[in-house]
Scaffold this motif. Sequence first.
Motif, PDB file in Angstrom:
ATOM      1  N   TRP A   3       0.834  -1.198   0.000  1.00  0.00           N
ATOM      2  CA  TRP A   3       0.000   0.000   0.000  1.00  0.00           C
ATOM      3  C   TRP A   3       0.873   1.254   0.000  1.00  0.00           C
ATOM      4  O   TRP A   3       0.618   2.203  -0.741  1.00  0.00           O
ATOM      5  CB  TRP A   3      -0.957   0.000   1.189  1.00  0.00           C
ATOM      6  CG  TRP A   3      -1.751   1.267   1.258  1.00  0.00           C
ATOM      7  CD1 TRP A   3      -1.618   2.274   2.156  1.00  0.00           C
ATOM      8  CD2 TRP A   3      -2.768   1.695   0.349  1.00  0.00           C
ATOM      9  NE1 TRP A   3      -2.497   3.290   1.873  1.00  0.00           N
ATOM     10  CE2 TRP A   3      -3.211   2.965   0.765  1.00  0.00           C
ATOM     11  CE3 TRP A   3      -3.339   1.117  -0.782  1.00  0.00           C
ATOM     12  CZ2 TRP A   3      -4.209   3.664   0.101  1.00  0.00           C
ATOM     13  CZ3 TRP A   3      -4.325   1.830  -1.445  1.00  0.00           C
ATOM     14  CH2 TRP A   3      -4.753   3.075  -1.000  1.00  0.00           C
ATOM     15  N   GLU A  26       3.967   1.554  -1.064  1.00  0.00           N
ATOM     16  CA  GLU A  26       4.628   1.666  -2.369  1.00  0.00           C
ATOM     17  C   GLU A  26       3.657   2.219  -3.413  1.00  0.00           C
ATOM     18  O   GLU A  26       4.034   3.053  -4.242  1.00  0.00           O
ATOM     19  CB  GLU A  26       5.151   0.305  -2.819  1.00  0.00           C
ATOM     20  CG  GLU A  26       6.330  -0.198  -2.022  1.00  0.00           C
ATOM     21  CD  GLU A  26       6.695  -1.639  -2.370  1.00  0.00           C
ATOM     22  OE1 GLU A  26       6.049  -2.253  -3.260  1.00  0.00           O
ATOM     23  OE2 GLU A  26       7.626  -2.160  -1.726  1.00  0.00           O
ATOM     24  N   SER A  27       2.411   1.768  -3.377  1.00  0.00           N
ATOM     25  CA  SER A  27       1.400   2.228  -4.329  1.00  0.00           C
ATOM     26  C   SER A  27       1.060   3.692  -4.094  1.00  0.00           C
ATOM     27  O   SER A  27       0.831   4.446  -5.044  1.00  0.00           O
ATOM     28  CB  SER A  27       0.131   1.376  -4.216  1.00  0.00           C
ATOM     29  OG  SER A  27       0.424   0.037  -4.494  1.00  0.00           O
ATOM     30  N   ARG A  28       1.023   4.094  -2.836  1.00  0.00           N
ATOM     31  CA  ARG A  28       0.728   5.490  -2.493  1.00  0.00           C
ATOM     32  C   ARG A  28       1.802   6.411  -3.062  1.00  0.00           C
ATOM     33  O   ARG A  28       1.505   7.494  -3.567  1.00  0.00           O
ATOM     34  CB  ARG A  28       0.637   5.639  -0.976  1.00  0.00           C
ATOM     35  CG  ARG A  28       0.237   7.034  -0.527  1.00  0.00           C
ATOM     36  CD  ARG A  28       0.177   7.150   0.959  1.00  0.00           C
ATOM     37  NE  ARG A  28       1.509   6.862   1.510  1.00  0.00           N
ATOM     38  CZ  ARG A  28       1.748   6.557   2.771  1.00  0.00           C
ATOM     39  NH1 ARG A  28       0.758   6.460   3.625  1.00  0.00           N
ATOM     40  NH2 ARG A  28       2.964   6.324   3.189  1.00  0.00           N
ATOM     41  N   ARG A  85      -4.192   4.405  -7.532  1.00  0.00           N
ATOM     42  CA  ARG A  85      -3.447   3.837  -6.410  1.00  0.00           C
ATOM     43  C   ARG A  85      -4.072   2.515  -5.953  1.00  0.00           C
ATOM     44  O   ARG A  85      -3.381   1.535  -5.698  1.00  0.00           O
ATOM     45  CB  ARG A  85      -3.405   4.839  -5.260  1.00  0.00           C
ATOM     46  CG  ARG A  85      -2.623   4.397  -4.068  1.00  0.00           C
ATOM     47  CD  ARG A  85      -2.455   5.499  -3.018  1.00  0.00           C
ATOM     48  NE  ARG A  85      -3.685   6.182  -2.665  1.00  0.00           N
ATOM     49  CZ  ARG A  85      -3.938   7.467  -2.925  1.00  0.00           C
ATOM     50  NH1 ARG A  85      -3.051   8.220  -3.534  1.00  0.00           N
ATOM     51  NH2 ARG A  85      -5.074   8.020  -2.557  1.00  0.00           N
ATOM     52  N   THR A  86      -5.396   2.471  -5.887  1.00  0.00           N
ATOM     53  CA  THR A  86      -6.091   1.262  -5.460  1.00  0.00           C
ATOM     54  C   THR A  86      -5.896   0.125  -6.457  1.00  0.00           C
ATOM     55  O   THR A  86      -5.595  -1.014  -6.075  1.00  0.00           O
ATOM     56  CB  THR A  86      -7.594   1.546  -5.264  1.00  0.00           C
ATOM     57  OG1 THR A  86      -7.734   2.569  -4.272  1.00  0.00           O
ATOM     58  CG2 THR A  86      -8.345   0.311  -4.835  1.00  0.00           C
ATOM     59  N   LEU A 120      -3.471  -0.228  -8.606  1.00  0.00           N
ATOM     60  CA  LEU A 120      -2.063  -0.609  -8.566  1.00  0.00           C
ATOM     61  C   LEU A 120      -1.765  -1.496  -7.359  1.00  0.00           C
ATOM     62  O   LEU A 120      -1.112  -2.535  -7.476  1.00  0.00           O
ATOM     63  CB  LEU A 120      -1.184   0.642  -8.543  1.00  0.00           C
ATOM     64  CG  LEU A 120       0.316   0.441  -8.619  1.00  0.00           C
ATOM     65  CD1 LEU A 120       0.698  -0.296  -9.890  1.00  0.00           C
ATOM     66  CD2 LEU A 120       1.019   1.792  -8.562  1.00  0.00           C
ATOM     67  N   CYS A 121      -2.272  -1.118  -6.206  1.00  0.00           N
ATOM     68  CA  CYS A 121      -2.049  -1.914  -4.999  1.00  0.00           C
ATOM     69  C   CYS A 121      -2.704  -3.286  -5.129  1.00  0.00           C
ATOM     70  O   CYS A 121      -2.082  -4.312  -4.813  1.00  0.00           O
ATOM     71  CB  CYS A 121      -2.576  -1.184  -3.771  1.00  0.00           C
ATOM     72  SG  CYS A 121      -2.196  -2.046  -2.222  1.00  0.00           S
ATOM     73  N   ARG A 163      -0.679  -5.437  -7.364  1.00  0.00           N
ATOM     74  CA  ARG A 163       0.540  -5.903  -6.681  1.00  0.00           C
ATOM     75  C   ARG A 163       0.232  -7.035  -5.716  1.00  0.00           C
ATOM     76  O   ARG A 163       1.001  -7.996  -5.607  1.00  0.00           O
ATOM     77  CB  ARG A 163       1.212  -4.744  -5.950  1.00  0.00           C
ATOM     78  CG  ARG A 163       1.863  -3.768  -6.897  1.00  0.00           C
ATOM     79  CD  ARG A 163       2.470  -2.592  -6.180  1.00  0.00           C
ATOM     80  NE  ARG A 163       3.146  -1.730  -7.154  1.00  0.00           N
ATOM     81  CZ  ARG A 163       3.818  -0.643  -6.839  1.00  0.00           C
ATOM     82  NH1 ARG A 163       3.917  -0.256  -5.582  1.00  0.00           N
ATOM     83  NH2 ARG A 163       4.399   0.066  -7.782  1.00  0.00           N
ATOM     84  N   GLU A 175       2.715  -6.283 -11.220  1.00  0.00           N
ATOM     85  CA  GLU A 175       1.400  -5.649 -11.349  1.00  0.00           C
ATOM     86  C   GLU A 175       1.030  -5.333 -12.791  1.00  0.00           C
ATOM     87  O   GLU A 175      -0.150  -5.368 -13.159  1.00  0.00           O
ATOM     88  CB  GLU A 175       1.314  -4.391 -10.490  1.00  0.00           C
ATOM     89  CG  GLU A 175       2.151  -3.232 -10.957  1.00  0.00           C
ATOM     90  CD  GLU A 175       3.568  -3.213 -10.410  1.00  0.00           C
ATOM     91  OE1 GLU A 175       4.269  -2.239 -10.707  1.00  0.00           O
ATOM     92  OE2 GLU A 175       3.977  -4.146  -9.706  1.00  0.00           O
TER      93      GLU A 175
END
Length: 103
Positions: A19, A21-23, A32-33, A35-36, A39, A56
């Motif tokens: 989370w 890293e995605s942020r 962001r969501t 992507l997370c 992942r 991802e």
Amino acid sequence: MRDIDELRPMTAGRLLELWRESREAAEDGLERTLLCNARVLADCCFFQGEPVYGGETEVLADLTGRQMETLLRRLAEGGAAAVQRETVNPAFDRERFETLWGV
């Protein structure tokens, strides 16, 4: 959708790491969501003991949003059960079903 026979749960610490890293990688909340979630699935999806996705980018290229949601839900529910594309009931009698429902 690629074949997946195992969803391996991850630790809360690893989830938090993904989370964060995605942020850092995306400012937009939806991006962001996605992507997370991608992942997470890249880390948790396996077929015959091998990872299904290399990262991802492969998850996002292969799965729809609904497929991702379904896999994440199964993962949240324990994840160990095999993932099947479609379940078929061999005892299902379509003709009887249609008769009963007046189709």
